[in-house]
Write a protein that holds these residues in place. Sequence first.
Motif, PDB file in Angstrom:
ATOM      1  N   LEU A  41       0.107  12.452  -3.596  1.00 29.64           N
ATOM      2  CA  LEU A  41       0.431  11.581  -4.731  1.00 29.64           C
ATOM      3  C   LEU A  41       0.153  10.097  -4.476  1.00 29.64           C
ATOM      4  O   LEU A  41      -0.395   9.430  -5.355  1.00 29.64           O
ATOM      5  CB  LEU A  41       1.877  11.793  -5.175  1.00 29.64           C
ATOM      6  N   PRO A  42       0.511   9.536  -3.308  1.00 35.58           N
ATOM      7  CA  PRO A  42       0.192   8.109  -3.115  1.00 35.58           C
ATOM      8  C   PRO A  42      -1.314   7.826  -3.213  1.00 35.58           C
ATOM      9  O   PRO A  42      -1.731   6.846  -3.835  1.00 35.58           O
ATOM     10  CB  PRO A  42       0.710   7.815  -1.708  1.00 35.58           C
ATOM     11  N   THR A  43      -2.119   8.693  -2.640  1.00 34.21           N
ATOM     12  CA  THR A  43      -3.574   8.518  -2.734  1.00 34.21           C
ATOM     13  C   THR A  43      -4.038   8.679  -4.171  1.00 34.21           C
ATOM     14  O   THR A  43      -4.872   7.912  -4.657  1.00 34.21           O
ATOM     15  CB  THR A  43      -4.290   9.541  -1.830  1.00 34.21           C
ATOM     16  N   ALA A  44      -3.488   9.672  -4.878  1.00 31.73           N
ATOM     17  CA  ALA A  44      -3.883   9.916  -6.265  1.00 31.73           C
ATOM     18  C   ALA A  44      -3.530   8.711  -7.141  1.00 31.73           C
ATOM     19  O   ALA A  44      -4.346   8.279  -7.969  1.00 31.73           O
ATOM     20  CB  ALA A  44      -3.211  11.177  -6.794  1.00 31.73           C
ATOM     21  N   PHE A  45      -2.327   8.154  -6.962  1.00 36.14           N
ATOM     22  CA  PHE A  45      -1.931   6.991  -7.758  1.00 36.14           C
ATOM     23  C   PHE A  45      -2.797   5.778  -7.433  1.00 36.14           C
ATOM     24  O   PHE A  45      -3.159   4.998  -8.312  1.00 36.14           O
ATOM     25  CB  PHE A  45      -0.451   6.671  -7.575  1.00 36.14           C
ATOM     26  N   GLU A  50      -7.261   2.279  -9.266  1.00 33.18           N
ATOM     27  CA  GLU A  50      -8.622   1.774  -9.100  1.00 33.18           C
ATOM     28  C   GLU A  50      -9.486   2.118 -10.310  1.00 33.18           C
ATOM     29  O   GLU A  50     -10.260   1.291 -10.788  1.00 33.18           O
ATOM     30  CB  GLU A  50      -9.229   2.385  -7.836  1.00 33.18           C
ATOM     31  N   THR A  51      -9.326   3.326 -10.841  1.00 35.37           N
ATOM     32  CA  THR A  51     -10.080   3.743 -12.022  1.00 35.37           C
ATOM     33  C   THR A  51      -9.722   2.884 -13.229  1.00 35.37           C
ATOM     34  O   THR A  51     -10.602   2.453 -13.991  1.00 35.37           O
ATOM     35  CB  THR A  51      -9.804   5.225 -12.326  1.00 35.37           C
ATOM     36  N   ILE A  52      -8.435   2.620 -13.414  1.00 36.52           N
ATOM     37  CA  ILE A  52      -8.005   1.771 -14.537  1.00 36.52           C
ATOM     38  C   ILE A  52      -8.542   0.358 -14.366  1.00 36.52           C
ATOM     39  O   ILE A  52      -8.988  -0.274 -15.334  1.00 36.52           O
ATOM     40  CB  ILE A  52      -6.470   1.800 -14.665  1.00 36.52           C
TER      41      ILE A  52
END
Length: 99
Positions: A41-45, A50-52
Amino acid sequence: MVAVFALSAQTAEFSLDALVDGLPNIADFVGRMFPPDLSILPTAFSLMGETIAIAVIGTVAGVLLALPLALLVPRPCSSRPGCTMLRGRRSTSPGPSRN
């Protein structure tokens, strides 16, 4: 509707045999999703942030590039080819007559 489905299946090279042969792989994939691994989850968030950020930068850059063109287009732009190209659409309201 059936013709569109058949054409789509042919274009996508759909094969019922391949789907049936792949069922064990599908079951394995779904099985590995449970229980979910919450340690990522920390990596995913971080990657979502970064995508946003990239989306915001792209939007701001698009606005900054489009603004000068928008200001160049005269408001009473009629059916002149250059105007309609810059405005991106034709006006649906009748303009003043040119008799």
